[in-house]
Design an enzyme around this catalytic site. Structure first.
Site, PDB file in Angstrom:
ATOM      1  N   HIS A 157       0.810  -1.219   0.000  1.00 39.45           N
ATOM      2  CA  HIS A 157       0.000   0.000   0.000  1.00 39.45           C
ATOM      3  C   HIS A 157       0.842   1.268   0.000  1.00 39.45           C
ATOM      4  CE1 HIS A 157      -3.755   1.870  -0.089  1.00 39.45           C
ATOM      5  NE2 HIS A 157      -4.392   1.201   0.849  1.00 39.45           N
ATOM      6  N   ARG A 158       2.155   1.155   0.196  1.00 38.07           N
ATOM      7  CA  ARG A 158       3.018   2.330   0.054  1.00 38.07           C
ATOM      8  C   ARG A 158       3.158   2.705  -1.419  1.00 38.07           C
ATOM      9  NH1 ARG A 158       8.407   0.118   2.724  1.00 38.07           N
ATOM     10  NH2 ARG A 158       7.833  -1.511   1.215  1.00 38.07           N
TER      11      ARG A 158
END
Length: 468
Positions: A439-440
């Site tokens: 999700h980064r």
């Protein structure tokens, strides 16, 4: 009469900074005559089983390690008796790969170091081939090349220059120790080697976690206790198996990935009847005769097409430089279950392959992995991966990212199930897709669009025409 000399072959770094390997078997014995590049041993690294070619032509003088032994990179494993064709005085030259008096580093040179021989007047002899290239050229002064700054091993005061005789030059710089390597002093590391102890297992009680001599001795005493046997005797209620090789590396990589990258997993169930019909037609097409086509083949191609519109899933987070690295190529990893554990070899530049070429690459990849012959280079550099859990009859899961990658797709089993088609109930072939992403690097919208595109292609392969 031709003079001979003894040369040692030290265990090289077989890729990705690996620190040790296990000797699985020797292909030669003491007294055997070997040729250059002849396979002399089979070793297992933390990533793969690798065949070691001989760096010399000569006679095997000594095998320093037995099968089943875990050897640190840079440690001698075999000695050869070779013709000293380049010696002008018939005397024996120093042992290849061993540090000269001027280097003085404890335990010899570091991982994978090799030597080049220099004649008495300082002109370099022919450089010798090794696993990673050719020996270094020495300076015309006849002195060994300087060690690079920041080299891992300490350097003592230089000793006086040797008389006009063969000298050694390190052909590769030692790679700096990483923070993952246990902190200890050279005498303590030597003690651990003598006792057969892996320092990674020893808790350090010294300043900053430094491993002391007492730590090693205490660990050795505890290791010899009856309760610490590695494998139980017949009839016992437990069996203990040492954690090493591929399984050890995989476990460490999965723990690192799970606790470093913030995982998000999404699921999509798709009617893949059209894909299965396409697969049946291709198998009957003469253009694909002799090619192994499976649902994985089509799904892999669909992943590559879906990435074109969703490049964020083909990227890497560079923590050290605080940058997002966008790959303009796709090295497609395929998770493979092998007798030695899970491996994820990858197909280089898979996005450039046709469907037939991709089919061939997948077949070669899986056959090589099952045979335990995957090379370290094939296990590194992946950009996105697929795990086919459907072959085990599993519908969906939450796959863990391969370290350094932004996404992984899990393919579920293809099953017949009731499905609504044109407002009517029908029996269709369906598959569940699971997508885990970092999700980064990947927002929820980007991950969802990629999964939707992948599902659209598998539901209607003609959709590819709208994406290329």
């Amino acid at each position: 009469m031709t003079a001979t000399m003894i040369k040692e072959f030290r265990l090289p770094d077989l890729g990705e900074g690996l620190t040790e390997s296990e000797i699985l078997s020797w292909k030669v014995a003491v007294g055997d005559t070997v040729t250059l590049n002849q396979v002399i041993a089979e070793v297992e690294t933390a990533k793969a089983v690798v065949e070691l070619p001989s760096p010399f032509a000569g006679v095997v003088a000594e095998l320093h390690e037995q099968p089943g032994t875990v050897v640190e990179v840079g440690k001698p494993i075999v000695s050869f008796e070779v013709d000293d064709a380049g010696s002008s005085n018939g005397g024996s030259a120093p042992i290849a790969g061993k540090a000269s008096a001027g280097t003085g580093s404890t335990g010899g040179v570091s991982a994978g170091d090799r030597a080049a021989v220099v004649d008495g007047v300082g002109s370099p002899a022919k450089r010798e081939p090794n696993l990673v290239g050719y020996g270094a050229v020495v300076e015309h002064s006849g002195r060994p090349a300087r060690r690079a700054r920041g080299q891992a091993h300490e350097t003592k005061s230089p000793a006086p220059e040797a008389p006009a005789a063969a000298e050694l030059v390190v052909s590769r710089q030692a790679e700096p120790e990483t923070s993952e390597r246990p902190r200890s002093t050279p005498p303590v590391r030597k003690l651990a080697r003598d006792l057969g102890i892996n320092l990674e297992l020893v808790p350090g009680t010294g300043p900053g976690g430094l491993i002391t001599r007492e730590d090693v001795q205490n660990f050795s005493t505890a290791k010899q206790a009856p309760a610490e046997v590695s494998v139980s005797a017949q009839g016992e209620r437990e069996t203990r198996t040492p954690i090493k090789g591929v399984r050890k590396f995989t476990a460490a990589a999965m723990v690192q990935s799970a606790f470093t990258a913030p995982h998000v997993t999404e699921f999509l169930t798709v009617d893949v009847t059209a894909t299965m019909e396409l697969l049946a037609r291709l198998k009957g097409n003469k253009a694909f005769e002799g090619y192994k086509l499976t649902p994985l083949t089509i799904a892999a191609k669909a992943v590559l097409v879906a990435l074109r519109n969703n490049p964020s899933l083909n990227s890497r987070w560079d923590e050290a430089k605080q940058e997002i690295v966008q790959f303009n190529y796709v090295n497609l990893g395929i998770a493979a279950a092998t007798p030695r554990g899970l491996t994820v070899p990858n197909i280089k530049d898979a996005d450039r392959l046709t469907l037939r070429e991709l089919s061939t690459a997948l077949t070669e990849l899986t056959d090589t992995a099952r045979a335990g012959k995957t090379s370290p280079s094939e296990l590194s550099g992946g950009t996105i991966s697929i795990t086919n859990i459907g072959v085990f009859g599993i519908d969906a899961g939450t796959p863990i990212l391969n370290p350094g990658e932004a996404a992984i797709v899990a393919l579920g089993a293809v099953r017949k199930a009731p499905w609504v088609v044109n407002d009517e109930l029908a029996v269709r072939q369906v598959m569940s897709l699971s997508l885990s992403f970092d999700h980064r690097l990947v927002d929820g919208e980007q991950g969802s669009r990629f999964l939707a595109d992948l599902g659209s292609i598998l539901a209607d392969p003609a959709m590819v025409m709208t994406m290329i």
